[in-house]
Every structure is written in C-alpha cells, then in structure tokens.
Design a protein around this motif. Structure first.
Motif, PDB file in Angstrom:
ATOM      1  N   THR A  93      49.570  22.943 -85.024  1.00 24.65           N
ATOM      2  CA  THR A  93      50.762  23.567 -84.464  1.00 24.65           C
ATOM      3  C   THR A  93      51.257  24.687 -85.372  1.00 24.65           C
ATOM      4  O   THR A  93      51.663  25.755 -84.908  1.00 24.65           O
ATOM      5  N   GLU A  94      51.221  24.449 -86.676  1.00 25.26           N
ATOM      6  CA  GLU A  94      51.677  25.454 -87.640  1.00 25.26           C
ATOM      7  C   GLU A  94      50.756  26.668 -87.642  1.00 25.26           C
ATOM      8  O   GLU A  94      51.213  27.795 -87.826  1.00 25.26           O
ATOM      9  N   THR A  95      49.465  26.444 -87.464  1.00 24.09           N
ATOM     10  CA  THR A  95      48.519  27.566 -87.421  1.00 24.09           C
ATOM     11  C   THR A  95      48.823  28.487 -86.253  1.00 24.09           C
ATOM     12  O   THR A  95      48.843  29.722 -86.399  1.00 24.09           O
ATOM     13  N   VAL A  96      49.073  27.894 -85.099  1.00 23.86           N
ATOM     14  CA  VAL A  96      49.384  28.697 -83.915  1.00 23.86           C
ATOM     15  C   VAL A  96      50.700  29.437 -84.106  1.00 23.86           C
ATOM     16  O   VAL A  96      50.803  30.643 -83.830  1.00 23.86           O
ATOM     17  N   ARG A  97      51.696  28.723 -84.601  1.00 25.17           N
ATOM     18  CA  ARG A  97      53.012  29.354 -84.787  1.00 25.17           C
ATOM     19  C   ARG A  97      52.935  30.489 -85.810  1.00 25.17           C
ATOM     20  O   ARG A  97      53.586  31.526 -85.655  1.00 25.17           O
ATOM     21  N   ASP A  98      52.138  30.287 -86.866  1.00 21.71           N
ATOM     22  CA  ASP A  98      52.004  31.325 -87.884  1.00 21.71           C
ATOM     23  C   ASP A  98      51.473  32.624 -87.284  1.00 21.71           C
ATOM     24  O   ASP A  98      51.983  33.715 -87.581  1.00 21.71           O
ATOM     25  N   LEU A  99      50.454  32.526 -86.416  1.00 24.35           N
ATOM     26  CA  LEU A  99      49.912  33.725 -85.789  1.00 24.35           C
ATOM     27  C   LEU A  99      50.956  34.388 -84.894  1.00 24.35           C
ATOM     28  O   LEU A  99      51.119  35.614 -84.909  1.00 24.35           O
ATOM     29  N   LEU A 100      51.672  33.594 -84.110  1.00 24.17           N
ATOM     30  CA  LEU A 100      52.686  34.146 -83.215  1.00 24.17           C
ATOM     31  C   LEU A 100      53.806  34.828 -83.995  1.00 24.17           C
ATOM     32  O   LEU A 100      54.294  35.896 -83.604  1.00 24.17           O
ATOM     33  N   GLU A 101      54.218  34.215 -85.094  1.00 22.07           N
ATOM     34  CA  GLU A 101      55.282  34.805 -85.915  1.00 22.07           C
ATOM     35  C   GLU A 101      54.810  36.106 -86.564  1.00 22.07           C
ATOM     36  O   GLU A 101      55.534  37.108 -86.587  1.00 22.07           O
ATOM     37  N   ALA A 124      40.620  30.534 -85.834  1.00 22.09           N
ATOM     38  CA  ALA A 124      41.505  29.510 -86.402  1.00 22.09           C
ATOM     39  C   ALA A 124      42.476  28.995 -85.346  1.00 22.09           C
ATOM     40  O   ALA A 124      42.763  27.784 -85.273  1.00 22.09           O
ATOM     41  N   THR A 125      42.969  29.886 -84.510  1.00 21.09           N
ATOM     42  CA  THR A 125      43.906  29.478 -83.456  1.00 21.09           C
ATOM     43  C   THR A 125      43.203  28.614 -82.409  1.00 21.09           C
ATOM     44  O   THR A 125      43.756  27.608 -81.948  1.00 21.09           O
ATOM     45  N   ALA A 126      41.988  28.990 -82.029  1.00 23.97           N
ATOM     46  CA  ALA A 126      41.237  28.190 -81.059  1.00 23.97           C
ATOM     47  C   ALA A 126      40.972  26.789 -81.592  1.00 23.97           C
ATOM     48  O   ALA A 126      41.125  25.786 -80.870  1.00 23.97           O
ATOM     49  N   GLU A 127      40.589  26.705 -82.856  1.00 21.25           N
ATOM     50  CA  GLU A 127      40.342  25.394 -83.460  1.00 21.25           C
ATOM     51  C   GLU A 127      41.615  24.563 -83.513  1.00 21.25           C
ATOM     52  O   GLU A 127      41.601  23.342 -83.278  1.00 21.25           O
ATOM     53  N   HIS A 157      56.277  39.912 -85.980  1.00 19.45           N
ATOM     54  CA  HIS A 157      56.699  40.745 -87.106  1.00 19.45           C
ATOM     55  C   HIS A 157      55.908  42.052 -87.144  1.00 19.45           C
ATOM     56  O   HIS A 157      56.465  43.132 -87.396  1.00 19.45           O
ATOM     57  N   GLY A 158      54.612  41.969 -86.866  1.00 22.08           N
ATOM     58  CA  GLY A 158      53.796  43.183 -86.832  1.00 22.08           C
ATOM     59  C   GLY A 158      54.237  44.129 -85.736  1.00 22.08           C
ATOM     60  O   GLY A 158      54.293  45.351 -85.931  1.00 22.08           O
ATOM     61  N   HIS A 159      54.570  43.594 -84.570  1.00 16.97           N
ATOM     62  CA  HIS A 159      55.053  44.421 -83.463  1.00 16.97           C
ATOM     63  C   HIS A 159      56.338  45.134 -83.852  1.00 16.97           C
ATOM     64  O   HIS A 159      56.520  46.326 -83.548  1.00 16.97           O
ATOM     65  N   ASP A 160      57.236  44.439 -84.520  1.00 10.96           N
ATOM     66  CA  ASP A 160      58.514  45.045 -84.911  1.00 10.96           C
ATOM     67  C   ASP A 160      58.329  46.162 -85.934  1.00 10.96           C
ATOM     68  O   ASP A 160      59.198  47.024 -86.076  1.00 10.96           O
ATOM     69  N   GLU A 185      36.882  41.769 -87.678  1.00 12.09           N
ATOM     70  CA  GLU A 185      36.561  40.512 -88.347  1.00 12.09           C
ATOM     71  C   GLU A 185      37.827  39.747 -88.696  1.00 12.09           C
ATOM     72  O   GLU A 185      37.878  38.508 -88.558  1.00 12.09           O
ATOM     73  N   ALA A 186      38.874  40.465 -89.125  1.00  4.68           N
ATOM     74  CA  ALA A 186      40.142  39.805 -89.439  1.00  4.68           C
ATOM     75  C   ALA A 186      40.786  39.227 -88.180  1.00  4.68           C
ATOM     76  O   ALA A 186      41.323  38.112 -88.192  1.00  4.68           O
ATOM     77  N   VAL A 187      40.734  39.996 -87.079  1.00  2.00           N
ATOM     78  CA  VAL A 187      41.268  39.499 -85.808  1.00  2.00           C
ATOM     79  C   VAL A 187      40.480  38.276 -85.353  1.00  2.00           C
ATOM     80  O   VAL A 187      41.059  37.271 -84.896  1.00  2.00           O
TER      81      VAL A 187
END
Length: 359
Positions: free
Chosen positions: A261-269, A248-251, A273-276, A240-242
């Motif tokens: 643009t900020e919404t997309v960048r926030d997910l990517l950032e 939100a990214t699709a919208e 960070h999660g991967h690291d 559900e969180a994913v």
C-alpha cells in the motif's frame, strides 16, 4: 530587427513560425521539397515560394524546420548559397545535429541551433497556428563559435513568435527534452497501445483522463522514431526509471495490503508533486492553491468565448482552464481555475447571467 526570413520546411512547425512572423510584418519566403505542402502553406498566408534568383540581398535569417537527419546538409547548402546572414533550426534534438554540422564544415558563427517547445499531435501546414509558440520556451543552443549577433537574431525570432528564449548547451537540452517531451511521448504511446486490445464496451467508457494521457500518442510514428533514435540514451534512462516505478507498483498491487500500500501511495504522491512542479503560464511554478469553478457550457459556437468574456467583465483573471466533454451529450464542463478570493463573487456573477455554475 528581423525584416526578411526564409523558412525551409512547411510542416506544422515551419508554417506556424512563418505565420507568426508574417503577423509581425516580416517578409517570409518558403521552401519545401513537397510542392503540394509548399502550395498549401503559401495559400494559408505563411509566405511566398522562395525564388533565390530574385532575392537580391540575403535574408536576415533562415529557419530550417526539417527532420534532424537532413538539417546539416540543408544548412551547408543554404550557407554555400549565401541565402541568409543567420541560420537556425527547429529540431527537437541538438547534440547529434551539432556534431554533424561540425563534420560537414558548416559555418558555426552564423548558425544557432534552436528548438521551439511547441507542437501538436497533428502535422502538416493545415494544422499550423500563428500562436503555437505563445508563452512557450524556445531553446537556443549556440556553440562556442556562435556570433553574439546571430544569437540575438534567433532570440528575436523566438520573441516575434511569442516565445521566451532559453539558452543552454546541446547536451543539456537533449537531457531536458528526454524528461519533458520524448519519454512522455513513449509512455503515452505505451498506454494508448493497450487500447488496441480493448473491447468496444471498455472503449465506450473512455473519459477525459485517458484522452489526456494518450493525446500525444497520435503523433507521426515515423517522425518520432527518428527523434528517439537521435536522443536514444537520455530517453532510455528515463524510461528505465519509469519502468522501475511501474514494476514496483504492479508487484505491490498483486501483493495486496501491507507494505504494498505504501509503495503505491508513494508513487501517487510523487506523481502529484511532480505535476505541481511543471511551470504554468509565464514560466511560474504551478500553484496548487487555485480554486476551481465548474461551469456547464453548451456544445455550440462561441459558448466558450462568451464565458471568457463574462469572466473578464467581472474583473477576474483565469489562471488556468480545462474542458471536460460529456460523450453523447450536447454539453461540456469548463473548469475555471482562479484565485481563491475571487471564487465566490465570480460564481454569483456568472449564475446571475444564467450560467450553470457548480461552486
């Protein structure tokens, strides 16, 4: 010390455990309801078929590598027959298994629920490897009734398989694997399912990225359906969180620029960070500061072995490695991750030896 073991279930996990124990001098007896699977595991050198009548004294440990739904009944049967001093299992869910073993009246003093955190998208004894658990965590989830000696025996089995024992309770285990294993498998399957409708041109353009994301989706659907059923609520919370992030990214993408643009960048950032934060080798947190050295390798036997030998001879430690294949070409690229201070010298050494290096 563990000298004699029984492994019940000779699929990927059970056979891999048996192979690792055999490499460490442990006598292993194997059991499986499928005679063909059992015969193959025996032929691969994982052990000999279990003959309870000729065992004499109980084994030091019995490892149950079977689906969660059958573990409690198998455990009760093994304990009733007194086949081992200590018992453990390998199920990737723990809370429901512990509840059912308690209901069946199993001896919880000699039973230590376990879960080796290693696997492959392939299954069956033919996919087994003695090093499958090397450097992996091996969860131990003893109940409050577990004998300390039993816990120590299961921890020793984990170490013999090259894993690191990690003790936690059953509920915490199930929440953890929902995050790092079960929900990722579902999301991988969701991405891979999009390929069903892809045309041949699109699929021909598939690169390493989509192969990495969808690799685990090749797992056995029947097995994974059972795993998810036993850990439904924790997995649903993660999904559900994913889904919220993806919606939100699709919208944002449909809306175009501005706040989207900020919404997309926030997910990517957050994704980076999660991967690291995912631990690398030896359980240490992944260090983003490693330097990458791309080396072209021919698609032929022992090319990767020769490259690793050359790096070792140069006195450089490979911190991580990734292989990128070139579809339709007889070459690939090995991305060697090393300490930054070693990059320049290693590139020069490999180039002098004839390797195609792209520093």
């Amino acid at each position: 010390m563990v000298q004699r073991a029984i492994v019940v279930g000779t699929g990927l996990i059970g056979t891999s455990i048996a192979l690792a124990l055999r490499e460490n001098g442990v006598e292993v007896a194997l059991s499986d309801p499928d005679p063909a699977t059992l015969d193959l595991a025996c032929e691969l050198g994982a052990g000999s078929a279990l003959d309870p009548g000729s065992m004499g004294t109980p084994a030091d440990i019995a490892v149950i590598a079977a689906p969660p739904r059958v573990i409690p009944a198998v455990l009760r049967d093994l304990q009733d027959r007194g086949l081992a001093h200590v018992y453990t299992d390998c199920a990737s869910v723990k809370d429901s298994v512990v509840r059912e073993t308690t209901r069946l009246g199993c001896d919880l003093a000699t039973y230590v629920p376990g879960h080796p955190m290693g696997g492959r998208e392939k299954h069956g004894p033919s996919a087994a490897r003695a090093d499958l658990f090397l450097g992996r965590s091996w969860a131990l989830c003893p109940t409050g009734k577990a004998d300390p000696g039993a816990v120590a025996t299961v921890a020793e089995v984990a170490r013999l398989c090259g894993a690191e024992p990690l003790t936690l309770d059953a509920a915490r285990h199930d929440s953890a694997v929902a995050l790092v294993s079960h929900a990722p498998h579902v999301t991988s399957s969701a991405v891979a399912a999009r390929m069903v409708g892809g045309d041949e041109t699109a699929l021909a353009m598939a690169g390493q990225g989509v192969r990495d994301v969808t690799r685990i989706a090749a797992g056995d659907p029947e097995m994974w359906q059972e795993i998810l059923r036993h850990n439904a609520a924790p997995v649903a919370d993660i999904l559900e969180a994913v889904a919220t992030d993806l919606t939100a990214t699709a919208e944002a993408l449909r809306a175009g620029g501005g706040s989207g643009t900020e919404t997309v960048r926030d997910l990517l950032e957050r994704g980076r960070h999660g991967h690291d934060r995912i631990p690398g080798k030896r359980g240490a947190q992944r260090v983003p500061g490693f330097a990458s050295l791309p080396v072209v390798i021919p698609d032929e036997p022992d090319s990767l072995g020769r490259l690793f030998a050359a790096v070792g001879a140069a006195g450089v430690n490979i911190e991580d490695v990734r292989i990128d294949h070139s579809p339709g070409l007889p070459v690939g690229v090995a991305q060697l991750y090393v300490q930054p201070e070693a990059l320049t010298e290693l590139a020069e050494v490999l180039a002098d030896q004839g390797w195609s290096v792209h520093a």
